[in-house]
Write a protein that holds these residues in place. Structure first.
Motif, PDB file in Angstrom:
ATOM      1  N   TRP A  51      -4.582  -1.386  -4.867  1.00  0.00           N
ATOM      2  CA  TRP A  51      -4.174  -0.206  -4.237  1.00  0.00           C
ATOM      3  C   TRP A  51      -4.435   1.313  -4.510  1.00  0.00           C
ATOM      4  O   TRP A  51      -4.721   2.486  -3.911  1.00  0.00           O
ATOM      5  CB  TRP A  51      -5.005  -0.689  -3.060  1.00  0.00           C
ATOM      6  N   ALA A  70       0.421  -0.821  -0.325  1.00  0.00           N
ATOM      7  CA  ALA A  70       0.111  -0.286   0.284  1.00  0.00           C
ATOM      8  C   ALA A  70       0.671   0.746   0.393  1.00  0.00           C
ATOM      9  O   ALA A  70       0.308   2.622  -0.353  1.00  0.00           O
ATOM     10  CB  ALA A  70      -0.582   0.232   1.266  1.00  0.00           C
ATOM     11  N   LEU A 101     -10.275  -4.373   0.928  1.00  0.00           N
ATOM     12  CA  LEU A 101      -8.831  -3.735   1.164  1.00  0.00           C
ATOM     13  C   LEU A 101      -9.541  -2.506   2.212  1.00  0.00           C
ATOM     14  O   LEU A 101      -8.456  -1.984   2.688  1.00  0.00           O
ATOM     15  CB  LEU A 101      -7.802  -3.339   0.279  1.00  0.00           C
ATOM     16  N   GLU A 102     -10.557  -1.450   1.161  1.00  0.00           N
ATOM     17  CA  GLU A 102     -10.755  -0.160   2.098  1.00  0.00           C
ATOM     18  C   GLU A 102     -11.367  -0.636   3.726  1.00  0.00           C
ATOM     19  O   GLU A 102     -11.255  -0.560   3.896  1.00  0.00           O
ATOM     20  CB  GLU A 102     -11.679  -0.093   1.477  1.00  0.00           C
ATOM     21  N   LYS A 114     -10.430   5.680  -5.280  1.00  0.00           N
ATOM     22  CA  LYS A 114      -9.912   4.465  -5.419  1.00  0.00           C
ATOM     23  C   LYS A 114     -11.155   3.376  -6.297  1.00  0.00           C
ATOM     24  O   LYS A 114     -10.522   2.296  -7.187  1.00  0.00           O
ATOM     25  CB  LYS A 114      -9.585   4.123  -4.292  1.00  0.00           C
ATOM     26  N   LEU A 143     -10.827  -4.227  -3.967  1.00  0.00           N
ATOM     27  CA  LEU A 143     -10.028  -2.794  -3.103  1.00  0.00           C
ATOM     28  C   LEU A 143     -11.381  -2.803  -2.341  1.00  0.00           C
ATOM     29  O   LEU A 143     -11.267  -2.408  -0.895  1.00  0.00           O
ATOM     30  CB  LEU A 143     -10.822  -1.762  -4.823  1.00  0.00           C
TER      31      LEU A 143
END
Length: 570
Positions: free
Chosen positions: A154, A114, A193-194, A297, A190
């Motif tokens: 990311w 990241a 990940l967020e 993103k 994504l």
């Protein structure tokens, strides 16, 4: 002693001291020393200097990797500089860089993907050493493609150009099929990940894969149980609209993995995300986590993922063996109706799936015969949703255009013909079109649905006529089927007119063959029936000129131009 010798000695002593003291392994000035010594080894081209530099550099690498879990500072750039030294001079000191590269991916990049600086430097390393990595370490990038997809998801379109240059290295015979689902599901990755960042803090410095490592056996067994037995993974009770996503859910853990374990391990996940409907609790939670308006993103990923698919499909068409491409097509069919439900994104992805599928059938028509079972299954799902209807009608077109796989696949063509017959008779017997005479459509939704079904039926009758033209033994059944449509009370003029046209054509086999027959000869060369390729005119005899353009007049031609005006001479 020259100035360069003084600098050489200073940097070498710096590395030697750092290699002995673990506390100085995180010294930022080490990066400068490693780069300076690397440049000196390159410019002086001395094996002796490389041999002197290697031991302290190797010690620093080992200490830096060992201290990653306790250190709060980033060692990514230092490790990348040392890896470049290994790649450039590994043969001189007999050092195999493969274990060091894998150690970097597992221990460092999994924690620092990241970090935009480390991510960019990693991609630059992969691009600079692309040829060496593909020849000496061909399995490295295909093994870690999930981690590299997290990196690009990311960091977004900022690194897209670099990633596209490195992307072909991610594809290998072992990773080709497992790579497809994560590309399609890049927006979901994504979102995961967020969610992890929101619930657990910044991603830099935290190893998400460690969550999976502790629960991997249980997760894998649960996935396989659901995929093969039909049971469902137990969801947490409560209101799915207010419940936060559980980052330990098997679906998320599989998305957030760092390494590709091969198709055998990916298969349960592929089946799970294919069959789990968007209305299920886990998928509802995923979509709720995305929220509207989308994050910057997520917007970048929704725009970037179709372009990655372009590269993936281009490589697949030109560089991947036919058996792997053939194995991919059923997966494309199953994922066609299971895509992140953003209107523009889903349109762009489905467009690429169809283009690749039809291009594949154009290059290898026999795939239609080989894949008759999944194709027949998709035809049976034609009414489940508009997306499945679109897929079914495109498959109908492919069946008719390529004769169900070709003249040598008569049995497969007959089975496909029977599926088309069934689809046709379902329309007639149940009035799926909802347009018998005297019945009006009640709403715009019904009108849209009726138009879609009419379009599907147009493709079905066309496929039946073309398939019967390819395989003459099917013509009697085709006349019966099309005759039922012509005599039925279908108010859609397009379907009725097209059916009557095909019945008329089939009365004259020669004309029918020229219009509906195969577009390829038995040798695979394209037949341009009823057309002239003027670019080939300079190589043809005059007798090949179509004299009907002269109006069959005797004597001098009535036209005032010469053939040289039409035919270019080489």
């Amino acid at each position: 002693m020259s100035e360069s010798d003084i600098g050489w000695d200073f940097h070498l002593r710096k590395l030697s001291a750092s290699g002995r003291d673990s506390n100085t392994a995180n010294d930022p000035s080490l990066l400068l020393s490693v780069k300076k010594l690397h440049e000196l080894c390159k410019t002086q081209n001395s094996h002796d200097l490389v041999a002197r530099v290697f031991p302290p550099i190797n010690k620093i690498f080992q200490r830096a990797v060992a201290s990653l879990s306790q250190s709060r500072t980033s060692n990514g750039l230092l490790l990348l500089a040392i890896l470049q030294f290994y790649l450039d001079f590994g043969e001189i000191v007999l050092h195999d860089a493969d274990p060091s590269l894998r150690m970097f991916f597992r221990s460092c990049l999994s924690r620092e993907f990241a970090d935009p600086v480390v991510a960019e430097a990693t991609l630059e390393l992969l691009i600079i050493n692309k040829k060496k990595l593909l020849t000496s370490f061909p399995n490295l990038l295909p093994q870690f493609f999930p981690l590299l997809l997290k990196l690009i998801a990311w960091n977004g379109d900022r690194l897209e150009k670099l990633f596209l240059k490195a992307f072909p290295g991610l594809m290998s015979p072992e990773s080709f099929i497992p790579l497809f689902p994560p590309l399609v599901d890049l927006p979901i990755l994504l979102v995961a990940l967020e969610k992890v960042e929101k619930s657990s803090g910044p991603l830099i410095g935290s190893n998400i894969a460690s969550i999976q490592k502790n629960t991997a056996p249980k997760m894998l067994l649960a996935l396989m149980d659901e995929a093969y037995t039909g049971s469902t993974i137990e969801d947490v009770g409560g209101d799915v609209y207010s419940r936060a996503i559980d980052v330990s859910d098997p679906l998320f853990l599989e998305l957030l993995k760092d390494e590709n374990d091969g198709i055998a391990v990916w298969l349960p996940f592929i089946l799970l995300i294919t069959e789990r409907p968007w209305s299920s609790p886990v998928m509802v939670s995923i979509l709720k986590a995305a929220n509207n308006p989308y994050s910057d993103k997520l917007k970048a990923v929704l725009s970037m993922a179709p372009r990655l698919l372009d590269v993936y499909f281009s490589i697949a068409l030109h560089n991947v063996n036919k058996s792997s491409v053939c194995a991919l097509i059923p997966l494309l069919m199953s994922r066609f109706a299971t895509i992140f439900p953003d209107k523009i994104f889903s349109y762009e992805v489905r467009k690429r799936l169809l283009e690749f599928m039809l291009s594949t059938f154009q290059h290898s028509p026999n795939f239609i015969a080989v894949l008759k079972k999944p194709i027949m299954n998709r035809l049976g799902e034609a009414y489940d949703s508009p997306d499945k209807t679109e897929l079914a009608l495109q498959l109908c077109w492919a069946i008719g255009e390529h004769g169900g796989g070709g003249g040598s696949h008569k049995d497969e063509a007959r089975e496909l013909f029977e599926s088309l017959e069934l689809l046709l008779y379902e329309n007639l017997s149940t009035s799926r079109l909802g347009m018998t005479q005297g019945v009006s459509l009640s709403s715009d939704k019904d009108t849209c649905r009726g138009s879609s079904q009419s379009r599907l039926l147009c493709f079905v009758v066309t496929a039946i006529a073309k398939l019967a033209t390819h395989h003459r033994e099917l013509q009697p059944r085709a006349r019966v089927a099309l005759g039922k449509v012509a005599r039925s009370l279908i108010s859609d003029a397009r379907v009725w007119r097209r059916t009557c046209d095909f019945l008329g054509l089939m009365k004259d086999p020669a004309i029918c063959s020229s219009i509906l027959g195969p577009s390829r000869s038995a040798q695979g060369t394209t037949q341009k029936i009823g057309s002239i390729n003027w670019s080939e005119g300079s190589t043809k005899m005059v007798a090949h000129i179509p004299f009907y353009i002269l109006g069959e007049q005797e004597g001098p031609p009535f036209h005032d131009f010469s053939f040289s005006d039409i035919i270019s001479r080489r």
